[in-house]
Design a protein around this motif. Structure first.
Motif, mmCIF file in Angstrom:
data_model
loop_
_atom_site.group_PDB
_atom_site.id
_atom_site.type_symbol
_atom_site.label_atom_id
_atom_site.label_comp_id
_atom_site.label_asym_id
_atom_site.label_seq_id
_atom_site.Cartn_x
_atom_site.Cartn_y
_atom_site.Cartn_z
ATOM 1 N N GLU A 288 0.697 -1.157 0.048
ATOM 2 C CA GLU A 288 0.019 -0.146 0.045
ATOM 3 C C GLU A 288 0.811 1.216 0.020
ATOM 4 O O GLU A 288 0.501 2.277 -0.647
ATOM 5 C CB GLU A 288 -0.875 -0.025 1.035
ATOM 6 N N VAL A 289 1.871 1.464 0.849
ATOM 7 C CA VAL A 289 2.762 2.356 0.820
ATOM 8 C C VAL A 289 3.467 2.829 -0.666
ATOM 9 O O VAL A 289 3.646 3.794 -1.065
ATOM 10 C CB VAL A 289 3.910 2.288 1.943
ATOM 11 N N ARG A 290 4.059 1.563 -1.194
ATOM 12 C CA ARG A 290 4.522 1.509 -2.479
ATOM 13 C C ARG A 290 3.777 2.203 -3.453
ATOM 14 O O ARG A 290 4.229 3.006 -4.138
ATOM 15 C CB ARG A 290 5.185 0.277 -3.004
ATOM 16 N N GLN A 291 2.363 1.583 -3.580
ATOM 17 C CA GLN A 291 1.465 1.925 -4.464
ATOM 18 C C GLN A 291 1.066 3.462 -4.192
ATOM 19 O O GLN A 291 0.915 4.027 -5.322
ATOM 20 C CB GLN A 291 0.233 1.094 -4.315
ATOM 21 N N ARG A 292 1.135 3.983 -3.167
ATOM 22 C CA ARG A 292 0.692 5.349 -3.084
ATOM 23 C C ARG A 292 1.575 6.322 -3.485
ATOM 24 O O ARG A 292 1.451 7.324 -4.137
ATOM 25 C CB ARG A 292 0.304 5.773 -1.462
ATOM 26 N N TYR A 293 3.068 5.589 -3.335
ATOM 27 C CA TYR A 293 4.495 6.728 -3.745
ATOM 28 C C TYR A 293 4.145 6.522 -5.435
ATOM 29 O O TYR A 293 4.402 7.758 -5.816
ATOM 30 C CB TYR A 293 5.353 5.814 -3.192
ATOM 31 N N GLU A 294 4.066 5.474 -5.776
ATOM 32 C CA GLU A 294 4.063 5.321 -7.274
ATOM 33 C C GLU A 294 2.988 6.227 -8.077
ATOM 34 O O GLU A 294 3.197 6.722 -9.038
ATOM 35 C CB GLU A 294 3.839 3.789 -7.641
ATOM 36 N N ASP A 295 1.832 6.132 -7.500
ATOM 37 C CA ASP A 295 0.485 6.780 -7.713
ATOM 38 C C ASP A 295 1.242 8.375 -7.839
ATOM 39 O O ASP A 295 0.613 9.255 -8.615
ATOM 40 C CB ASP A 295 -0.649 6.598 -6.880
ATOM 41 N N ALA A 296 1.643 8.678 -6.729
ATOM 42 C CA ALA A 296 2.000 10.328 -6.587
ATOM 43 C C ALA A 296 3.058 10.645 -7.661
ATOM 44 O O ALA A 296 2.972 11.620 -8.227
ATOM 45 C CB ALA A 296 2.660 10.476 -5.177
ATOM 46 N N ILE A 297 3.950 9.840 -7.988
ATOM 47 C CA ILE A 297 4.917 9.912 -8.907
ATOM 48 C C ILE A 297 4.387 10.043 -10.383
ATOM 49 O O ILE A 297 4.679 10.776 -11.270
ATOM 50 C CB ILE A 297 6.062 9.043 -8.746
#
Length: 146
Positions: free
Chosen positions: A79-88
């Protein structure tokens, strides 16, 4: 700053305290937040004049997501990785002019997104065109109207 340590605590609560306790002594949340801000500016700096006049709420959320991801110096959760990737991904779309930050003017509450960065639309008078198909040498060979 797009986000503060308090913003991280408001969004993610005790998780931030746990991550903070695992940071090396020479690191701090302020440094992590600055890294997130630098990463954001790297994406939007080509399109917007920095610093921004005010911080849109979506940018604050993305700064928190990026900082949270960076606080996980070990393996972050999915979930943390996905939120980061979505932001980028969103920031890349902003850089490509396919998405907007929705920056609101504080004076009249209108959107001031996409104001030009004071770049001229054409070359200034007296400059010489150096590239392309029709350079100065080719243009000099063409007949002129006098």
């Amino acid at each position: 700053m797009y986000a503060t340590e308090q913003d991280l605590y408001l969004r993610f609560g005790q998780e931030i305290e746990n991550l903070k306790s695992m940071l090396p002594e020479e690191s701090s949340i302020e440094e992590i937040l600055q890294d997130a801000i630098d990463e954001i500016n790297g994406h939007i700096g080509g399109r917007y004049s920095l610093p921004l006049p005010n911080v849109p709420t979506n940018l604050k959320r993305m700064a928190c997501d990026i900082a949270r991801y960076r606080l996980y110096f070990q393996k972050p959760s999915e979930e943390v990785r996905q939120r980061y990737e979505d932001a980028i991904y969103f920031l890349k779309r902003v850089a490509d002019n396919k998405a907007h930050l929705q920056i609101i003017s504080e004076t009249d509450q209108t959107i001031i997104d996409d104001q030009p960065k004071n770049a001229p639309a054409t070359m200034p008078i007296g400059t010489t065109y150096k590239g392309g198909m029709f350079n100065d040498a080719v243009l000099d060979m063409m007949p002129s109207i006098k």
